[in-house]
Design a protein around this motif. Structure first.
Motif, PDB file in Angstrom:
ATOM      1  N   LEU A 127       0.892  -1.228   0.047  1.00 30.94           N
ATOM      2  CA  LEU A 127       0.134   0.162   0.006  1.00 30.94           C
ATOM      3  C   LEU A 127       1.004   1.234  -0.045  1.00 30.94           C
ATOM      4  O   LEU A 127       0.668   2.382  -0.848  1.00 30.94           O
ATOM      5  N   GLY A 128       2.171   1.232   0.798  1.00 33.05           N
ATOM      6  CA  GLY A 128       2.781   2.293   0.784  1.00 33.05           C
ATOM      7  C   GLY A 128       3.585   2.896  -0.367  1.00 33.05           C
ATOM      8  O   GLY A 128       3.764   4.080  -0.444  1.00 33.05           O
ATOM      9  N   GLU A 129       3.723   1.879  -1.155  1.00 29.90           N
ATOM     10  CA  GLU A 129       4.482   2.169  -2.642  1.00 29.90           C
ATOM     11  C   GLU A 129       3.403   2.933  -3.662  1.00 29.90           C
ATOM     12  O   GLU A 129       3.880   3.539  -4.325  1.00 29.90           O
ATOM     13  N   VAL A 130       2.116   2.746  -3.440  1.00 30.90           N
ATOM     14  CA  VAL A 130       1.148   3.126  -4.524  1.00 30.90           C
ATOM     15  C   VAL A 130       0.107   4.342  -3.893  1.00 30.90           C
ATOM     16  O   VAL A 130      -0.170   5.103  -4.716  1.00 30.90           O
ATOM     17  N   LEU A 131      -0.095   4.314  -2.448  1.00 31.70           N
ATOM     18  CA  LEU A 131      -0.868   5.232  -2.162  1.00 31.70           C
ATOM     19  C   LEU A 131      -0.729   6.760  -2.383  1.00 31.70           C
ATOM     20  O   LEU A 131      -1.895   7.575  -2.683  1.00 31.70           O
ATOM     21  N   PRO A 132       0.373   7.366  -2.273  1.00 32.75           N
ATOM     22  CA  PRO A 132       0.675   8.732  -2.591  1.00 32.75           C
ATOM     23  C   PRO A 132       0.087   8.869  -3.844  1.00 32.75           C
ATOM     24  O   PRO A 132      -0.551  10.047  -4.251  1.00 32.75           O
ATOM     25  N   ASP A 133       0.505   8.135  -4.813  1.00 32.76           N
ATOM     26  CA  ASP A 133      -0.008   8.499  -6.429  1.00 32.76           C
ATOM     27  C   ASP A 133      -1.240   8.194  -6.457  1.00 32.76           C
ATOM     28  O   ASP A 133      -2.050   9.115  -7.238  1.00 32.76           O
ATOM     29  N   PRO A 160      -5.001  26.536  -0.612  1.00 32.88           N
ATOM     30  CA  PRO A 160      -3.848  26.185  -0.381  1.00 32.88           C
ATOM     31  C   PRO A 160      -3.788  25.136   0.816  1.00 32.88           C
ATOM     32  O   PRO A 160      -4.747  25.252   1.812  1.00 32.88           O
ATOM     33  N   VAL A 161      -3.099  24.134   0.347  1.00 29.85           N
ATOM     34  CA  VAL A 161      -2.879  22.817   1.269  1.00 29.85           C
ATOM     35  C   VAL A 161      -2.072  23.112   2.349  1.00 29.85           C
ATOM     36  O   VAL A 161      -0.883  23.493   2.016  1.00 29.85           O
ATOM     37  N   LYS A 162      -2.362  22.982   3.645  1.00 32.02           N
ATOM     38  CA  LYS A 162      -1.356  22.903   4.632  1.00 32.02           C
ATOM     39  C   LYS A 162      -0.704  21.617   5.218  1.00 32.02           C
ATOM     40  O   LYS A 162       0.370  21.744   5.707  1.00 32.02           O
ATOM     41  N   THR A 163      -1.407  20.632   5.359  1.00 29.25           N
ATOM     42  CA  THR A 163      -1.078  19.456   5.898  1.00 29.25           C
ATOM     43  C   THR A 163      -1.768  18.406   5.016  1.00 29.25           C
ATOM     44  O   THR A 163      -2.563  18.484   4.437  1.00 29.25           O
ATOM     45  N   VAL A 164      -0.971  17.327   5.083  1.00 32.62           N
ATOM     46  CA  VAL A 164      -1.426  16.023   4.388  1.00 32.62           C
ATOM     47  C   VAL A 164      -0.958  14.626   5.303  1.00 32.62           C
ATOM     48  O   VAL A 164       0.230  14.625   5.736  1.00 32.62           O
ATOM     49  N   THR A 165      -1.890  13.919   5.655  1.00 32.28           N
ATOM     50  CA  THR A 165      -1.731  12.979   6.716  1.00 32.28           C
ATOM     51  C   THR A 165      -2.140  11.564   5.792  1.00 32.28           C
ATOM     52  O   THR A 165      -3.287  11.402   5.647  1.00 32.28           O
ATOM     53  N   MET A 166      -1.423  10.608   5.753  1.00 31.61           N
ATOM     54  CA  MET A 166      -1.691   9.333   5.107  1.00 31.61           C
ATOM     55  C   MET A 166      -1.332   8.415   6.414  1.00 31.61           C
ATOM     56  O   MET A 166      -0.044   8.047   6.586  1.00 31.61           O
ATOM     57  N   ILE A 173       2.482   6.561   6.392  1.00 24.72           N
ATOM     58  CA  ILE A 173       2.791   6.441   5.319  1.00 24.72           C
ATOM     59  C   ILE A 173       3.548   7.491   4.650  1.00 24.72           C
ATOM     60  O   ILE A 173       2.852   8.440   4.327  1.00 24.72           O
ATOM     61  N   PRO A 174       4.735   7.512   4.418  1.00 28.42           N
ATOM     62  CA  PRO A 174       5.555   8.390   3.704  1.00 28.42           C
ATOM     63  C   PRO A 174       5.126   8.924   2.252  1.00 28.42           C
ATOM     64  O   PRO A 174       4.543   8.055   1.563  1.00 28.42           O
ATOM     65  N   GLY A 175       5.135  10.090   1.829  1.00 29.12           N
ATOM     66  CA  GLY A 175       5.081  10.358   0.434  1.00 29.12           C
ATOM     67  C   GLY A 175       4.674  12.021   0.319  1.00 29.12           C
ATOM     68  O   GLY A 175       4.325  12.702   1.480  1.00 29.12           O
ATOM     69  N   VAL A 176       4.517  12.479  -0.774  1.00 30.76           N
ATOM     70  CA  VAL A 176       4.312  13.959  -1.139  1.00 30.76           C
ATOM     71  C   VAL A 176       3.271  14.101  -1.839  1.00 30.76           C
ATOM     72  O   VAL A 176       3.062  13.238  -2.942  1.00 30.76           O
ATOM     73  N   LEU A 178       0.601  17.178  -3.532  1.00 32.51           N
ATOM     74  CA  LEU A 178       0.286  18.619  -3.513  1.00 32.51           C
ATOM     75  C   LEU A 178       1.459  19.404  -2.827  1.00 32.51           C
ATOM     76  O   LEU A 178       1.139  20.252  -2.284  1.00 32.51           O
ATOM     77  N   ASP A 179       2.665  18.934  -3.175  1.00 32.67           N
ATOM     78  CA  ASP A 179       3.644  19.387  -2.604  1.00 32.67           C
ATOM     79  C   ASP A 179       3.788  19.389  -1.073  1.00 32.67           C
ATOM     80  O   ASP A 179       4.875  20.070  -0.787  1.00 32.67           O
ATOM     81  N   VAL A 180       3.323  18.694  -0.518  1.00 31.75           N
ATOM     82  CA  VAL A 180       3.186  18.546   0.992  1.00 31.75           C
ATOM     83  C   VAL A 180       3.593  17.421   1.325  1.00 31.75           C
ATOM     84  O   VAL A 180       3.027  16.151   1.141  1.00 31.75           O
ATOM     85  N   ALA A 181       4.431  17.134   2.374  1.00 27.07           N
ATOM     86  CA  ALA A 181       4.966  15.805   2.880  1.00 27.07           C
ATOM     87  C   ALA A 181       3.905  15.224   3.857  1.00 27.07           C
ATOM     88  O   ALA A 181       3.579  16.230   4.683  1.00 27.07           O
ATOM     89  N   SER A 182       3.697  13.922   3.726  1.00 20.27           N
ATOM     90  CA  SER A 182       2.831  13.365   4.709  1.00 20.27           C
ATOM     91  C   SER A 182       3.265  13.540   6.207  1.00 20.27           C
ATOM     92  O   SER A 182       4.476  13.232   6.441  1.00 20.27           O
ATOM     93  N   ASN A 183       2.512  13.587   6.872  1.00 17.38           N
ATOM     94  CA  ASN A 183       2.834  13.604   8.523  1.00 17.38           C
ATOM     95  C   ASN A 183       1.665  13.438   9.350  1.00 17.38           C
ATOM     96  O   ASN A 183       0.575  13.465   8.848  1.00 17.38           O
ATOM     97  N   ASN A 184       1.727  13.295  10.461  1.00 15.30           N
ATOM     98  CA  ASN A 184       0.716  12.931  11.625  1.00 15.30           C
ATOM     99  C   ASN A 184       0.108  13.893  12.179  1.00 15.30           C
ATOM    100  O   ASN A 184      -0.550  13.934  13.209  1.00 15.30           O
ATOM    101  N   HIS A 185       0.426  15.414  12.049  1.00 14.23           N
ATOM    102  CA  HIS A 185      -0.183  16.514  12.368  1.00 14.23           C
ATOM    103  C   HIS A 185      -1.496  16.984  11.730  1.00 14.23           C
ATOM    104  O   HIS A 185      -1.529  17.080  10.525  1.00 14.23           O
ATOM    105  N   LEU A 186      -2.362  16.997  12.779  1.00  9.48           N
ATOM    106  CA  LEU A 186      -3.689  17.608  12.348  1.00  9.48           C
ATOM    107  C   LEU A 186      -4.039  18.806  12.581  1.00  9.48           C
ATOM    108  O   LEU A 186      -3.813  19.449  13.758  1.00  9.48           O
ATOM    109  N   LEU A 187      -4.544  19.447  11.684  1.00 12.42           N
ATOM    110  CA  LEU A 187      -4.887  20.959  12.285  1.00 12.42           C
ATOM    111  C   LEU A 187      -6.229  20.989  13.248  1.00 12.42           C
ATOM    112  O   LEU A 187      -7.178  20.387  12.897  1.00 12.42           O
ATOM    113  N   GLY A 188      -5.984  21.872  14.182  1.00 13.05           N
ATOM    114  CA  GLY A 188      -7.165  21.915  15.207  1.00 13.05           C
ATOM    115  C   GLY A 188      -7.733  22.936  14.981  1.00 13.05           C
ATOM    116  O   GLY A 188      -7.887  23.614  13.922  1.00 13.05           O
TER     117      GLY A 188
END
Length: 688
Positions: A127-133, A160-166, A173-176, A178-188
């Motif tokens: 999954l991690g290999e294909v999910l970002p695409d 504008p995109v601020k965060t991406v979480t996968m 799951i790492p990946g980029v 819309l020019d934003v790297a995946s992380n586990n931070h969520l906007l409150g």
């Protein structure tokens, strides 16, 4: 292979509220479809949407694609090898392309021949290999008419995109995307919890967001809003004016909904409630209140995105904001009343309806002329309809309607009452815009119906008359909506108007302005064609509609009676056989050269089956004629249903094309009589 929950969230700047629902649905559908197409099994999919995020949660998602066997058919064996059994260039090229030799190829044998075959087991990707695409591709499928760029990047999105979480289970799951790297931070929540949250497991998404003042589930947020509004309305002794679109829009504007109530000065209630409601709803997203009699209360409910320690400050602020808007409506109303509605009509000459068709004043004159004629046919007061038609567009020149276009028609009604116009005129002015949308109410008065029909006809005839017929999705004058509205008025109001007559009246009112030929027939055909879409929405079979359309009845009430009669006939046991027989009869008669015979000579009836059929036709004819005299098409078709057995017997034992010309023509006359009996109602041969 693991099966865990996947969470994909795109955190953004505030998304457009009216588009949020469509964006969320499209993202969920696109991502789940892509996962399915790429052989990732899963159980359920849930969408989340707030003003600052789109998210999809997929439960029990496989961590890897299913392995699969790939088969690639090569050239046929007789092409793959020459006469000496040596592999041809075609076979070698195919084998080389698949990374094998010709000797390693398998054989596929079918009853149509033998081919070379390459079989290989393809291991599924993680999954991690294909999910970002897949996420990137899903986002590209969203309905975004005008994407925007931000910063120095090349990515484009609706905001504008601020965060991406996968997150898959507890794994990021790492990946980029819309020019934003995946992380586990969520906007409150922007104000209550700007620090946001850290997601440790995909299953915890909703709960983690609630800790930072965000209710991610759109439906849950909406339910809280509806409940909060209902409770406050009950306390205030009123009820909220139902508006599901407004509830959806407000739900899309807040992440932590809090319902509050406020008041405004009772002096504003002297203004008609419609402009007050418009300004509260459209400008402020407030929920106005009415009492049990439909009178506006001097109070409203609003939804705030902040849980304040001092809510009175927020209430006072909203009361201050709404007052100037209500004061504007009051000023426009008082100013408009100083000029009689009739005195505004000449000024309509300065408002263009359409360049080739003249001004709104010209349109009003035509509406008045045609409405008078239609009203007479409906048994209404022609003078009331004519006066209402003359005044129906006058409020377009008022300050109130210029400021609040949604109030056109209703303000004309209020101003006509203020001017003491004859009874029936104010109501007809309001009703001439009905129905305004699908499912809207219809004119209750005959005068209102006459003006509404005349107005819609004027637009249809005028636009058709200058050659601007709707094509594809292009319908700038909303002619399809006008046509459906016009048909609804006549059918549901049970007004037996003939389209040929009333369209002809409208055409005549234009004088020599129309340039297109056959305008009358084109408009009537267009109106009849709208029946198909209308009845299909009601679940009526297409072939039933086509059967009636084939006879082209031009009185909508009559058309409606036929459709329901054919629908009832279609459910009878005899319907299928009679439809087939009618089709057969139609084909036989179509091959006859010259004029069809119509007279049946009893002396030429030699076969018992044809004697029986003639007798049955006469009996059915008598019964159907009686039924048709009362426009009872259902009973008429039931009478004709009795013809099934004699018709079947006739075709089983009688040769229509007999050698004797007199006998042949006599039998053709029988079939022609039979066909004409059915054609009085519909073309039954069209039924499947």
């Amino acid at each position: 292979m693991q099966h865990q929950t996947l969470l994909v969230e795109i955190g953004t700047e505030e998304l457009p509220p009216k588009a949020l629902g469509a964006l969320s649905h499209a993202f969920t559908e696109a991502l789940s479809t892509l996962l399915r197409e790429n052989d990732f099994s899963f159980e359920e999919v849930k969408s989340y949407a707030t003003p600052r995020r789109l998210a999809v949660q997929v439960s029990a998602l496989a961590s890897q694609q299913a392995d699969k066997i790939v088969e690639k058919r090569g050239p046929a064996v007789n092409v793959a090898f020459d006469d000496n059994g040596k592999a041809t260039k075609a076979a070698e090229g195919w084998a080389r392309g698949n990374g094998i030799t010709v000797d390693e190829a398998e054989r596929l044998v079918t009853d149509k021949g033998e081919w070379l075959l390459y079989k290989a087991e393809v291991k599924g990707q993680a999954l991690g290999e294909v999910l970002p695409d897949l996420v990137q591709l899903a986002l590209k499928k969203l309905p975004i008419p005008k994407p925007m760029r931000w910063g120095n990047g090349t990515a484009q999105f609706i905001r504008p995109v601020k965060t991406v979480t996968m997150m898959y289970g507890n794994t990021l799951i790492p990946g980029v995307v819309l020019d934003v790297a995946s992380n586990n931070h969520l906007l409150g929540h922007r104000f209550h919890a700007p620090q946001g949250a850290t997601l440790s497991h995909a299953d915890d998404y909703e709960a983690e967001l609630e800790k930072v003042w965000v209710i991610a589930d759109f439906a849950k947020r909406r339910e809280l809003i509806v409940h909060g509004i209902s409770q406050l309305a009950s306390k205030l002794g009123g009820q909220v004016i139902e508006d599901n679109d407004l509830v959806d829009e407000v739900t899309a504007l807040v992440e932590w909904p809090i319902a509050l109530s406020a008041h405004f000065d009772e002096q504003f209630l002297a203004v008609p409630k419609e402009p007050l409601i418009v300004t509260m709803k459209d400008d402020q997203r407030y929920f106005p209140l009415e009492d049990g009699q439909g009178n506006l209360l001097p109070a409203f409910i609003f939804i705030t995105n902040i849980e304040s320690k001092d809510p009175q400050q927020i209430i006072s602020g909203n009361e201050k904001v709404v007052r100037p808007r209500l004061a504007d409506a009051q000023f426009f109303f008082e100013s408009d009343k100083k000029i009689r509605l009739a005195d505004r009509v000449p000024g309509l000459s300065n408002i263009l309806f359409q360049k080739q068709l003249g001004s709104i004043k010209d349109k009003s004159d035509r509406i008045a002329q045609v409405a008078s004629v239609i009203a007479a046919q409906l048994g209404a007061d022609s003078n009331i309809a004519e006066r209402a038609g003359y005044l129906c567009k006058a409020d377009l020149a008022s300050q109130m309607v210029l400021e609040f276009p949604e109030t056109q028609g209703v303000m004309g009604m209020h101003y006509a009452r203020n001017d003491n116009e004859p009874e029936g005129v104010p109501q007809a002015i309001f009703e001439h815009y009905l129905p305004r949308f699908s499912g809207d109410s219809l004119p209750e008065s005959k005068a209102g119906a006459a003006v509404a029909i005349a107005d819609k006809l004027d637009t249809l005839v005028g636009i058709f008359g200058i050659g601007q017929v709707p094509k594809g999705d292009r319908d700038p004058f909303a002619l399809r909506r006008s046509a459906i509205g016009l048909l609804r008025i006549m059918v549901e109001g049970k007004y037996p108007l003939d389209l040929n007559e009333i369209v002809g009246e409208s055409v005549a009112s234009f004088g020599d302005l129309l340039s297109a030929e056959s305008v009358k027939d084109d408009v009537v055909d267009f109106l009849l064609g709208r029946f198909r879409a209308w009845y299909q929405e009601q679940g009526i079979a297409v072939d039933v509609i086509q059967a009636v359309l084939a006879r082209r009845p031009t009185t909508p009430t009559d058309f409606d009676q036929r459709v329901h009669a054919v629908t009832a006939f279609r459910s009878l046991p005899a319907a299928e056989a009679l439809a087939a027989a009618n089709k057969r009869v139609s084909n036989i008669l179509a091959k006859v050269d010259g004029e069809l015979p119509t007279q049946v000579n009893a002396e030429l009836l030699s076969e018992p089956a044809e004697q029986e059929l003639v007798s049955a036709i006469k009996h059915a004819q008598e019964l159907s004629t009686t039924a048709l005299a009362g426009n009872d098409y259902t009973q008429a078709l039931k009478a004709l249903a009795s013809l099934q057995q004699p018709v079947d017997s006739f075709f089983e034992s009688v040769m229509v094309n007999a050698e004797d010309a007199e006998v042949r023509n006599n039998r053709l006359a029988m079939l022609n009589t039979l066909r004409q009996l059915f054609l009085q109602i519909a073309d039954i041969s069209v039924l499947n």
